[in-house]
Design an enzyme around this catalytic site. Structure first.
Site, PDB file in Angstrom:
ATOM      1  N   SER A  33       1.277  -5.471  -8.382  1.00 54.99           N
ATOM      2  CA  SER A  33       1.900  -4.367  -7.646  1.00 54.99           C
ATOM      3  C   SER A  33       2.551  -4.876  -6.361  1.00 54.99           C
ATOM      4  CB  SER A  33       0.860  -3.313  -7.262  1.00 54.99           C
ATOM      5  OG  SER A  33       0.315  -2.727  -8.392  1.00 54.99           O
ATOM      6  N   ARG A  56       0.937  -1.781   1.860  1.00 55.07           N
ATOM      7  CA  ARG A  56      -0.236  -1.058   1.342  1.00 55.07           C
ATOM      8  C   ARG A  56       0.054   0.446   1.226  1.00 55.07           C
ATOM      9  NH1 ARG A  56      -4.916  -2.260  -0.587  1.00 55.07           N
ATOM     10  NH2 ARG A  56      -4.478  -4.445  -0.204  1.00 55.07           N
ATOM     11  N   HIS A  59       2.054   0.775  -1.842  1.00 51.35           N
ATOM     12  CA  HIS A  59       1.149   0.534  -2.976  1.00 51.35           C
ATOM     13  C   HIS A  59       0.358   1.804  -3.308  1.00 51.35           C
ATOM     14  CE1 HIS A  59      -2.871  -1.050  -4.441  1.00 51.35           C
ATOM     15  NE2 HIS A  59      -2.050  -1.547  -5.336  1.00 51.35           N
TER      16      HIS A  59
END
Ligand SMILES: C/C1=C2N=C(/C=C3N=C(/C(C)=C4\N[C@@](C)([C@@H]5N=C1[C@](C)(CCC(=O)O)[C@H]5CC(=O)O)[C@@](C)(CC(=O)O)[C@@H]4CCC(=O)O)[C@@](C)(CC(=O)O)[C@@H]\3CCC(=O)O)C(C)(C)[C@@H]/2CCC(=O)O
Length: 233
Positions: A33, A56, A59
């Site tokens: 990812s 993040r 993500h």
């Protein structure tokens, strides 16, 4: 697990996805990812220390627009890492943010995650005063702790109240993570936050949410762990 091994595994991912999805390890999914995010994000102006937080958030949400909308006070990342390593408390507006935070990475440094939204006194008082529980929960937290990280992912009124308390000198957070979501006052609260001379991480616009606030804390706690490892080497 060596880095080279990981890179090879990530390159081999298509094979795994096609033939044997059940064998994919959780770490490999996350690595893949992040690789895809780095490939797809293109040019950006985030600093080296800010970029892990941006990645993040993307993500967590699969939303590049949201990631790109993040805004950082120049001292924010350092302040957040320092506060976590000092074992400062983390105050969340709602239980969803608290649930999303990787707890052991906070308690490892002596920290604690606090949320007052379901406290009996808060529920009762909110009914009596006819104001949001979110406002009262912020008042309670700031009256009980010095500094700390405030992570607000849901309630715009929590962020507005925290800003008011900072302006009055009644709260001095080490870092404010202000990413409430929604239509009423969310965008405006985040604009107000960016006028404060307090370290903040926020974003522009209506998007945000509890997973975003938790992801930002989690990115910071990973960085805090890394700083510790670097110092011990
Ligand atoms: C206006 C509020 C909004 N809430 C949104 C989205 C979600 N809220 C969830 C839950 C379970 C809770 N929200 C409260 C914080 C509740 N939400 C509000 C308030 C009415 C006012 C906040 C504000 O304007 O600042 C707020 C009530 C309050 O008195 O503060 C919650 C306390 C409600 C309750 O249970 O009484 C509760 C949190 C409970 C807890 O942590 O224990 C959702 C999970 C609901 C759902 O989708 O099922 C969801 C979570 C979204 C997230 O990412 O956090 C909005 C849509 C953000 C909205 C604010 C914006 C808007 O309406 O325009």
């Amino acid at each position: 697990m060596s880095c080279k091994w990981n890179q090879r595994k990530v390159r081999d991912m298509d094979f795994f996805v096609e033939f044997s999805p059940i064998t994919i390890q959780p770490q490999e999914i996350e690595l893949k990812s992040f690789e895809m995010i780095e490939e797809e994000i293109g040019n950006h102006s985030f600093s080296e220390e800010q970029f892990p937080i941006v990645k993040r958030v993307i993500h967590t949400t699969a939303d590049f627009e949201l990631g790109r909308s993040l805004r950082f006070h120049p001292e924010a990342v350092k302040a957040g890492i320092f506060a976590i390593r000092q074992g400062k408390k983390i105050v969340t507006d709602v239980e969803m943010v608290k649930a999303g935070i990787h707890q052991s990475r906070i308690t490892h440094f002596g920290g604690q995650i606090i949320c007052h939204i379901r406290d009996e006194d808060i529920v009762k008082e909110a009914k009596e005063q006819n104001i949001t529980r979110s406002i009262l929960a912020m008042q309670k937290a700031t009256s009980q702790i010095e500094g700390g990280i405030f992570a607000i992912g849901n309630a715009p009124t929590a962020l507005l109240e925290l800003i008011r308390l900072v302006k009055l000198g009644k709260a001095k957070p080490d870092l404010i993570i202000g990413v409430p979501v929604g239509f009423v006052s969310a965008k405006e609260a985040k604009e107000e936050l960016q006028k404060l001379d307090v370290p903040y991480i926020t974003n522009q616009g209506r998007k945000g949410g509890s997973p975003v606030a938790a992801a930002i804390v989690n990115a910071l706690s990973l960085m805090a762990q890394q700083v510790n490892r670097d110092e011990n080497e």
